[in-house]
Design a protein around this motif. Structure first.
Motif, PDB file in Angstrom:
ATOM      1  N   HIS A 125       0.914  -1.268   0.058  1.00 23.95           N
ATOM      2  CA  HIS A 125       0.097  -0.171   0.017  1.00 23.95           C
ATOM      3  C   HIS A 125       0.917   1.391  -0.107  1.00 23.95           C
ATOM      4  N   THR A 126       2.077   1.296   0.425  1.00 25.28           N
ATOM      5  CA  THR A 126       2.953   2.545   0.440  1.00 25.28           C
ATOM      6  C   THR A 126       4.220   2.058  -0.575  1.00 25.28           C
ATOM      7  N   PRO A 360      -5.443  -3.684   1.937  1.00 23.35           N
ATOM      8  CA  PRO A 360      -3.788  -3.222   1.978  1.00 23.35           C
ATOM      9  C   PRO A 360      -3.187  -2.971   0.633  1.00 23.35           C
ATOM     10  N   LEU A 361      -4.166  -2.814  -0.183  1.00 18.67           N
ATOM     11  CA  LEU A 361      -3.397  -2.482  -1.731  1.00 18.67           C
ATOM     12  C   LEU A 361      -3.909  -1.264  -2.056  1.00 18.67           C
ATOM     13  N   PRO A 362      -2.844  -0.464  -2.781  1.00 20.42           N
ATOM     14  CA  PRO A 362      -3.140   1.066  -3.188  1.00 20.42           C
ATOM     15  C   PRO A 362      -3.908   1.033  -4.374  1.00 20.42           C
TER      16      PRO A 362
END
Length: 571
Positions: A125-126, A360-362
Motif C-alpha cells: 500500500h506504500t 492493504p492494496l493501493p
C-alpha cells in the motif's frame, strides 16, 4: 614510569593535546603537574629518578599551524604504534581529508560489496520495502601508504575516529525513503588501512526504499525491487563505482521473508545522466548534481509473493459462497423466503470478504486479478438471484404455454414474450387451416361441422378475425343458450387442431374439404395432446425446467471461468 616518560616525550614531539596521548592514570597526573609549571621552559622527570630529561614545551599552540612547512611535520618512525602512525599520517600538514585521492589522472575506482542480513516489510500500500545491509567500499589512497615507514605493521584498524580523519566517498541511495547507520551506543563503522594505502570502509545500515510494483496479477505477482547506489559529489570523470568481481552481493544463508520469497537477485553498473537546466551558465556546469554523468550501482531483488494465505483466506471461501448460491436451484421455485435469504446472504458475505482481502492494496488505475475474480463471482451470485426472480414470475402465471419444441430457444422465447409468442402460434395455425373457418360457417355434412357451427354461435368475435385460431364461447351467450349455466361463467377457448393443414396439397379438389375436416376431427378427438408437434406446458413445468437447466449451466460456466482464470495468473 619509563612508559609514561616515553609517552610524554612523544607528546612533546608531535604537539598534540594531552587527551591524544595514551598515558596511564599515574602518568597523566604527573603530566598535569608538569604542565602546571608555567614559569619553567621544560619538563623534568619525576623526583628520585635523577635529573631526568628535559622536554621543551613550545610557547605557541600545540596544534601545528597549517602554514608550517612540511619539514616541521612529525616524523614517521618505524617503531610507532598503529595509532601514532595514523595520527601522523593524517596530520593536516601532509594530509587533506577534503581532497580526493589521485589515481594517475584517471577516475578513482571505488569497489563495492554488499552483505544482506534481512529483507522484509514489503508494504504494497506504500510501495516500500526495508532491508538491513552491510556495505564495504574499497579504494586506494597513496597518502596513507606506510609499507616503507612501518614495515612491521600489517594494518591499521579503527572506527569512527579514523573515518573522521580520512577522505571517504559520499555514496547515497537514489530510491531511499529513510536510512540510518545501525549501532547500539555508537555507529557500526569499521575502517581498515593496509600498508599499500588500500582503505576498506565498512558500515551497517538500515534502509527503507521505494519499490514501484505491478499489481495486475495480484496476489500471483512478482515484484522486482531495486537498490540503487550513486555517487553524490563526483561525476564519472573523477570517481567511478564498481562491484567487486567475486560475489558482489552476498545473502545471509538464514534469510527468510514472511509474505514473499526471494526468487533471484542480480547486480549491474550504469550511469545516471542529469541534463543541464536552460538557465545554467557555462561556469555553473559540472558544479552540482543538475548536470553531468554520475556512476551508479544497481541491485535487483526479484520477490515472488506467497499465495497460500490468499488461497485459504479468499479464493476457497469465495468459491464456496458461489457454490452455496446454487443451492437455490434445488429449492421450490415458489419458496420465496428461503431462496431470497440464501441469495442475499451469500452476496453480502462475499462483498465483506473481498473488502477485507483488498484493503492493504493501493488504488491503481488498472484492473487487478482479484478484481476480475470479484466481478465474475459477483455475477454468478447475482445471476442466481435473477434466475430465482425469473422462475418465480413464471411460476405465478395462469396461462399454459404452447411450444413448438421443448428446448432453450422456444422456452425462453415463450417466457420472455408470451403474448407475442401466442399470437404467432395462432397465426401459424390459422394459415395451416384456412378452409375450416369458411366451411364451418357453411355446414354441409359431418358431425364436425355441426359441432363447429354450434360453437361458433358464441364465438362471433373470433370468427370475425381471420387470423384467430380459437373458438371462444362467450359466457353471456352461453348462459342464454344453455339452460342451467350461471351468468358468471368464464369464456371457453377451444383450440383448432393444426393437423388440418396436411390436406393443403390437395386444395381445389373435391376430396380436399373432406380430408381436411377428417384430420381436424382426429385432432379434436384426442384432447390434451398437442397438434402438429406443439407441446403445451404449464408455468410450473417451465419454471422447474429452467431450474434443472441452471443446475448444469451455472457450475459448468464457473468451471470454464476457473480454467481460464488460473491459466492466466500462473502463466
Amino acid at each position: 614510569m619509563e612508559g609514561t616518560k616515553r609517552c610524554l616525550e612523544s607528546f612533546c614531539r608531535t604537539g598534540l593535546t594531552l587527551a591524544h596521548a595514551r598515558v596511564g592514570v599515574r602518568g597523566a597526573v604527573i603530566g598535569l603537574q608538569a604542565l602546571s609549571l608555567t614559569h619553567t621552559r621544560g619538563f623534568v622527570g619525576p623526583p628520585g629518578r635523577g635529573t631526568g630529561r628535559v622536554c621543551p614545551i613550545p610557547k605557541r599552540n600545540l596544534c601545528h599551524d597549517k602554514a608550517e612547512s612540511s619539514s616541521n611535520c612529525p616524523a614517521l618512525e618505524p617503531d610507532l604504534s598503529s595509532f601514532e602512525l595514523l595520527v601522523r599520517l593524517t596530520d593536516p600538514c601532509r594530509y587533506d581529508r577534503f581532497a580526493r585521492p589521485e589515481h594517475d589522472g584517471d577516475p578513482l575506482p571505488i569497489n563495492t560489496r554488499m552483505f544482506v542480513y534481512y529483507l522484509g516489510s514489503v508494504e504494497a500500500h506504500t510501495l516500500r520495502f526495508s532491508a538491513h545491509i552491510m556495505l564495504r567500499y574499497r579504494w586506494t589512497d597513496p597518502r596513507l601508504a606506510f609499507s616503507e615507514t612501518s614495515p612491521a605493521l600489517t594494518k591499521v584498524i579503527g572506527e569512527t575516529m579514523i573515518r573522521d580523519r580520512i577522505w571517504v566517498p559520499h555514496v547515497y541511495l537514489v530510491n531511499e525513503h529513510e536510512s540510518r547507520v545501525m549501532g547500539a551506543g555508537k555507529e557500526d563503522v569499521i575502517v581498515t588501512i593496509k600498508p599499500s594505502g588500500t582503505v576498506l570502509f565498512s558500515t551497517r545500515i538500515k534502509v527503507t526504499m521505494l519499490c514501484i510494483m505491478d499489481l495486475q496479477k495480484f496476489p500471483f505477482d512478482q515484484q522486482s525491487c531495486p537498490m540503487v547506489f550513486e555517487s553524490w559529489m563526483y561525476n564519472t570523470t573523477e570517481m567511478q563505482l564498481h562491484w567487486e568481481k567475486d560475489n558482489p552481493v552476498i545473502l545471509d544463508p538464514g534469510l527468510r521473508l514472511t509474505e514473499y520469497s526471494l526468487s533471484s537477485h542480480w547486480a549491474n553498473e550504469s550511469e545516471a545522466t542529469y541534463q543541464y537546466t536552460p538557465d545554467m551558465t557555462v561556469d555553473e556546469m559540472g558544479l552540482d548534481k543538475f548536470g553531468g554523468n554520475y556512476s551508479r550501482l544497481n541491485v535487483q531483488f526479484l520477490l515472488k509473493r506467497e499465495v497460500g494465505h490468499y488461497i485459504m483466506d479468499y479464493y476457497v471461501p469465495s468459491i464456496l459462497l458461489v457454490v452455496v448460491s446454487w443451492v437455490s436451484f434445488w429449492l421450490d421455485p415458489n419458496a420465496v423466503p428461503g431462496r431470497t435469504t440464501l441469495g442475499t446472504s451469500t452476496m453480502l458475505t462475499f462483498i465483506t470478504l473481498t473488502r477485507n482481502s483488498g484493503s492493504p492494496l493501493p488504488k491503481v488505475s488498472y484492473i487487478k486479478a482479484t478484481e476480475i475474480w470479484f466481478m465474475v463471482c459477483t455475477a454468478f451470485i447475482f445471476g442466481s438471484l435473477v434466475e430465482f426472480a425469473f422462475v418465480n414470475t413464471i411460476w405465478r402465471r395462469k396461462n399454459n404455454v404452447e411450444l413448438k419444441k421443448v428446448n432453450t430457444k422456444y422456452v425462453l422465447k415463450s417466457t420472455l414474450t408470451p403474448t407475442l409468442h401466442r399470437k404467432q402460434t395462432m397465426m401459424e395455425r390459422c394459415r395451416s387451416c384456412p378452409d375450416m373457418v369458411e366451411e364451418g360457417r357453411k355446414p354441409s355434412d359431418g358431425n364436425l361441422f355441426s359441432q363447429t357451427n354450434t360453437l361458433s354461435v358464441g364465438s362471433l368475435e373470433s370468427m370475425r378475425d381471420p387470423f384467430s385460431s380459437t373458438y371462444t364461447l362467450n359466457s353471456t351467450l352461453a348462459a342464454g343458450s344453455v339452460p342451467g349455466l350461471s351468468s358468471d361463467c368464464h369464456d371457453i377457448v377451444v383450440p383448432i387442431p393444426a393437423q388440418c393443414a396436411a390436406g393443403k396439397a390437395g386444395k381445389g379438389s373435391k376430396g380436399y374439404k373432406a380430408n381436411n375436416m377428417a384430420q381436424c376431427e382426429q385432432g379434436l378427438s384426442a384432447p390434451g395432446h398437442a397438434a402438429h408437434g406443439f407441446t403445451t406446458m404449464t408455468p410450473q413445468e417451465i419454471a422447474q425446467w429452467i431450474d434443472r437447466r441452471s443446475r448444469v449451466v451455472f457450475p459448468l460456466s464457473f468451471v470454464v471461468f476457473n480454467v481460464l482464470y488460473w491459466g492466466f495468473v500462473w502463466i
